[in-house]
Enzyme design. Structure first.
Site, PDB file in Angstrom:
ATOM      1  N   ARG A  38      38.166  -3.879  56.043  1.00 16.66           N
ATOM      2  CA  ARG A  38      38.387  -3.625  57.482  1.00 16.66           C
ATOM      3  C   ARG A  38      38.034  -2.185  57.856  1.00 16.66           C
ATOM      4  NH1 ARG A  38      43.428  -6.693  59.552  1.00 16.66           N
ATOM      5  NH2 ARG A  38      43.124  -8.765  58.687  1.00 16.66           N
ATOM      6  N   ASP A 137      51.098  -6.334  73.190  1.00 15.61           N
ATOM      7  CA  ASP A 137      50.659  -6.236  71.802  1.00 15.61           C
ATOM      8  C   ASP A 137      50.361  -4.763  71.554  1.00 15.61           C
ATOM      9  OD1 ASP A 137      49.587  -8.540  69.661  1.00 15.61           O
ATOM     10  OD2 ASP A 137      48.681  -6.571  69.335  1.00 15.61           O
TER      11      ASP A 137
HETATM   12  C1  LIG Z   1      49.677 -12.782  63.486  1.00 15.92           C
HETATM   13  S1  LIG Z   1      49.601 -12.187  65.131  1.00 15.92           S
HETATM   14  C2  LIG Z   1      50.730 -13.285  65.932  1.00 15.92           C
HETATM   15  C3  LIG Z   1      50.259 -13.665  67.310  1.00 15.92           C
HETATM   16  C4  LIG Z   1      51.151 -14.649  68.061  1.00 15.92           C
HETATM   17  N1  LIG Z   1      52.459 -14.098  68.309  1.00 15.92           N
HETATM   18  C5  LIG Z   1      51.276 -15.949  67.318  1.00 15.92           C
HETATM   19  O1  LIG Z   1      52.324 -16.217  66.705  1.00 15.92           O
HETATM   20  O2  LIG Z   1      50.316 -16.737  67.328  1.00 15.92           O
HETATM   21  C6  LIG Z   1      50.530 -10.664  65.008  1.00 15.92           C
HETATM   22  C7  LIG Z   1      50.340  -9.737  66.193  1.00 15.92           C
HETATM   23  O3  LIG Z   1      51.307  -8.688  66.118  1.00 15.92           O
HETATM   24  C8  LIG Z   1      50.709  -7.496  66.562  1.00 15.92           C
HETATM   25  N2  LIG Z   1      51.465  -6.344  66.034  1.00 15.92           N
HETATM   26  C9  LIG Z   1      51.495  -5.862  64.766  1.00 15.92           C
HETATM   27  N3  LIG Z   1      52.284  -4.785  64.684  1.00 15.92           N
HETATM   28  C10 LIG Z   1      52.790  -4.581  65.926  1.00 15.92           C
HETATM   29  C11 LIG Z   1      53.673  -3.610  66.478  1.00 15.92           C
HETATM   30  N4  LIG Z   1      54.206  -2.617  65.748  1.00 15.92           N
HETATM   31  N5  LIG Z   1      53.954  -3.707  67.796  1.00 15.92           N
HETATM   32  C12 LIG Z   1      53.432  -4.694  68.562  1.00 15.92           C
HETATM   33  N6  LIG Z   1      52.581  -5.637  68.098  1.00 15.92           N
HETATM   34  C13 LIG Z   1      52.272  -5.573  66.788  1.00 15.92           C
HETATM   35  C14 LIG Z   1      49.278  -7.577  66.044  1.00 15.92           C
HETATM   36  O4  LIG Z   1      48.402  -6.728  66.757  1.00 15.92           O
HETATM   37  C15 LIG Z   1      48.969  -9.066  66.216  1.00 15.92           C
HETATM   38  O5  LIG Z   1      48.297  -9.325  67.408  1.00 15.92           O
END
Ligand SMILES: C[S@@+](CC[C@H](N)C(=O)[O-])C[C@H]1O[C@@H](n2cnc3c(N)ncnc32)[C@H](O)[C@@H]1O
Length: 271
Positions: A38, A137
């Site tokens: 990445r 997000d």
């Molecule tokens: C695996 S995705 C899940 C997306 C959706 N909630 C679902 O369940 O389909 C995880 C998301 O969490 C976000 N994320 C990770 N760390 C975070 C943080 N500290 N604060 C806010 N969002 C975060 C990532 O950018 C990503 O878009």
């Protein structure tokens, strides 16, 4: 794995430390190659030839932080992922006709908040001001995609013909092979950037339902508890917290009680 850029455990650990401090995300030892592939894209884009050089660049350039975070988040999502949560949401909305405020707290590229908005439209008969949806997000690239609401047609084709017709426009010409969420649905969601590790959340208190799915798994248990308490500060007593399929908060029963299928109800004293 062939590695053209100099990269050792030392640099991997430095990346892990940095991303954890910035976002709370814990990267396991097994993520070594993921980090390499990445961030290699960033090294190429910047013309830097070693990870050590990249880490120095990151420390010296505030603007790189956003790219660094965007590169290391995992954004996997889909429309109506864990479909039982949307069935429960519909049931809840049918039995709660009063205005509702919903926060989708890790909305990735938007499929989750749009699934929430479609469910609300179906439960209320149409999109209505009676329901307010906000979605956040940490990843600015994902927020841009979510706001655009344009998806590959194969993802949208998994939805029922009724939903496709009501909620999407099929792209033509240069947009063939894509579908766009209809403007009314796009306008029904306010997207904003929010790092859940921050102490301040840009959300008004009094939320009725939080979807916070498949993000807490990236944080360690003490961090999960701190973040959960901050989210609950924004929620009404007895409101619903919807977690991801592999997230479990039964050890935090003093904050919220499980209703089954990773849905929790917020305790009166914790909201
Ligand atoms: C695996 S995705 C899940 C997306 C959706 N909630 C679902 O369940 O389909 C995880 C998301 O969490 C976000 N994320 C990770 N760390 C975070 C943080 N500290 N604060 C806010 N969002 C975060 C990532 O950018 C990503 O878009």
């Amino acid at each position: 794995m062939d590695k053209p850029f100099a990269y050792s455990t030392k640099e991997f650990n430095a990346v892990r430390h940095k991303i954890r401090t910035l976002t709370g995300i814990n990267l396991a030892d097994s993520k070594d190659n993921m980090v390499y592939s990445r961030l290699s894209r960033r090294l190429r884009a910047l013309g830097i030839d070693s990870f050590d050089g990249y880490l120095r660049y990151l420390d010296a350039n505030q603007t790189e932080t956003e790219h660094f975070i965007n590169a290391l988040t995992t954004n996997l999502t889909s429309f109506f992922r864990e479909a039982h949560h949307f069935e429960k949401l519909k049931e809840y909305l049918l039995s709660h006709p009063a205005p509702q405020r919903i926060w989708c707290a890790a909305s990735s590229s938007g499929e989750e908040p749009y699934s929430i908005a479609m469910t609300c439209a179906e439960a209320r008969g149409a999109l209505t001001n009676n329901i307010k949806i906000v979605a956040s997000d940490i990843d600015s690239r994902m927020l841009e995609r979510a706001e655009a609401g344009i998806y590959p047609i194969d993802q949208v084709e998994k939805l029922s013909p009724v939903r496709r017709k009501q909620f999407f426009h099929r792209g033509k010409g240069a947009n063939a092979g894509k579908a766009r969420v209809v403007p009314e649905l796009r306008k029904s969601i306010v997207f904003f950037k929010q790092n859940l590790l921050d102490t301040h959340y840009a959300v008004d208190a009094g939320i009725d339902i939080v979807f916070c799915r498949n993000v807490m798994i990236y944080f360690d248990k003490p961090t999960q508890e701190i973040i959960l308490k901050r989210i609950l500060d924004k929620m009404k007593p007895d409101s619903l917290y919807i977690a991801g399929h592999s997230e479990n908060f039964s050890h935090l029963a003093y904050l919220m009680r499980p209703l089954g299928k990773t849905i929790y109800q917020v305790n009166r004293q914790s909201a």
